[in-house]
Write a protein that holds these residues in place. Structure first.
Motif, PDB file in Angstrom:
ATOM      1  N   LYS A   1       4.253  -8.706 -16.205  1.00  0.00           N
ATOM      2  CA  LYS A   1       4.733 -10.046 -16.534  1.00  0.00           C
ATOM      3  C   LYS A   1       5.342 -10.084 -17.936  1.00  0.00           C
ATOM      4  N   ASP A   2       4.696  -9.389 -18.875  1.00  0.00           N
ATOM      5  CA  ASP A   2       5.221  -9.372 -20.243  1.00  0.00           C
ATOM      6  C   ASP A   2       6.610  -8.742 -20.285  1.00  0.00           C
TER       7      ASP A   2
ATOM      8  N   HIS B   1       4.880 -17.936 -20.897  1.00  0.00           N
ATOM      9  CA  HIS B   1       3.846 -17.055 -20.355  1.00  0.00           C
ATOM     10  C   HIS B   1       3.101 -17.689 -19.178  1.00  0.00           C
TER      11      HIS B   1
ATOM     12  N   GLU C   1      -0.511  -7.923 -16.194  1.00  0.00           N
ATOM     13  CA  GLU C   1      -0.166  -8.467 -17.511  1.00  0.00           C
ATOM     14  C   GLU C   1       1.036  -7.751 -18.112  1.00  0.00           C
TER      15      GLU C   1
END
Length: 295
Positions: free
Chosen positions: A133-134, A155, A130
């Motif tokens: 990816k952010d 997202h 997470e």
């Protein structure tokens, strides 16, 4: 990241349809740094010889997967073209660049250093998908924003085309007419319009003109002329305005028949420019919204 100039000056409009060489250079630098630091090691791991877990990105596996899924991108990623004496900045076709970004987004994860293996002089890694990816999403969207490129990485891994603020209502408004077929057609046109691929955006125009033809029958399914006349009467009873709207309705029908929208004969005018797609979509969408809001 938000730069000082983002706060102190007016933001640069994101209206550029292609990934520029400058933006491409930033994308390449970002991806190369992530390969080096092991950010793709969760999906393409380089394993410790002792079998104690991943220690980085297996670049060869990463490249093989990339070439299979994004064949239009060459590795190593190049940013220049020309001979040894004269080179200039270069970028690939925009769709290939965007496909590369999506490929990397699906594979990226933040590498977290664990136990240090002194014999091989490396750390064993774990990963926070997470967070990875952010961070990747933020960096890519910063590159897009700072270079005025009209795309945004979402997202869910999709890339959408940015709509100017003044026209966002054409996309954000979910028109409901009571005709489920027509509602789905309008939704489909809006979705296709946000796609960065010009081929899909052309389909958005075709779909919207299909909507226009169906709208002409909502008041009287057997008589298009009577049906559209009823709709126009509901919009305005002023004779001059009514005449202007009727002329616009005829012109929109002519556009659909003349350009490569509703017909495929060799005589049809081909639409090959994103700005023309924008103009035609906004023009018809505004007219449709006006008609349907008066019902």
């Amino acid at each position: 990241m938000e730069y000082f100039s983002d706060k102190e000056s007016k933001s640069k409009p994101q209206a550029v349809d292609s990934v520029t060489p400058a933006a491409w250079g930033g994308i390449v630098a970002l991806i190369q740094s992530m390969v080096t630091t092991g950010a793709f090691g969760q999906q393409y791991p380089e394993m410790c010889p002792d079998g104690d877990g991943p220690t980085g990105t297996d670049e060869q596996s990463f490249i093989l997967a990339l070439k299979a899924e994004v064949p239009d991108v060459e590795w190593p990623l190049k940013t220049e073209e020309g001979n040894n004496w004269e080179k200039e900045a270069w970028a690939p076709e925009t769709m290939a660049a965007l496909d590369l970004i999506q490929f990397c987004y699906q594979a990226v994860a933040k590498p977290i250093q664990g136990v240090y293996h002194s014999f091989f002089r490396h750390h064993h890694l774990s990963f926070d998908e997470e967070a990875g990816k952010d961070s990747f999403l933020e960096r890519i969207n910063t590159i897009f924003r700072r270079n005025g490129i009209a795309y945004v990485l979402e997202h869910d891994g999709s890339i959408k085309r940015i709509i100017p603020v003044q026209f966002q209502s054409f996309i954000s408004t979910h028109i409901r007419t009571g005709d489920s077929v027509l509602d789905n057609m309008i939704d489909d046109a809006q979705k296709k319009f946000l796609n960065p691929d010009i081929k899909i955006r052309k389909e958005a125009i075709e779909r919207l003109w299909d909507c226009w033809e169906r709208i002409k029958t909502v008041e009287d399914p057997r008589n298009k002329k009577k049906s559209i006349s009823i709709l126009l009467d509901k919009v305005s009873n002023d004779s001059d305005t009514r005449s202007m709207l009727e002329e616009e309705a005829r012109k929109l029908t002519d556009i659909g028949n003349t350009f490569h929208i509703r017909h495929s004969e060799v005589t049809q005018i081909v639409i090959s420019d994103n700005s023309i797609i924008d103009y035609l979509f906004y023009r018809l969408c505004a007219f449709i919204q006006m008609l349907l809001s008066s019902r």
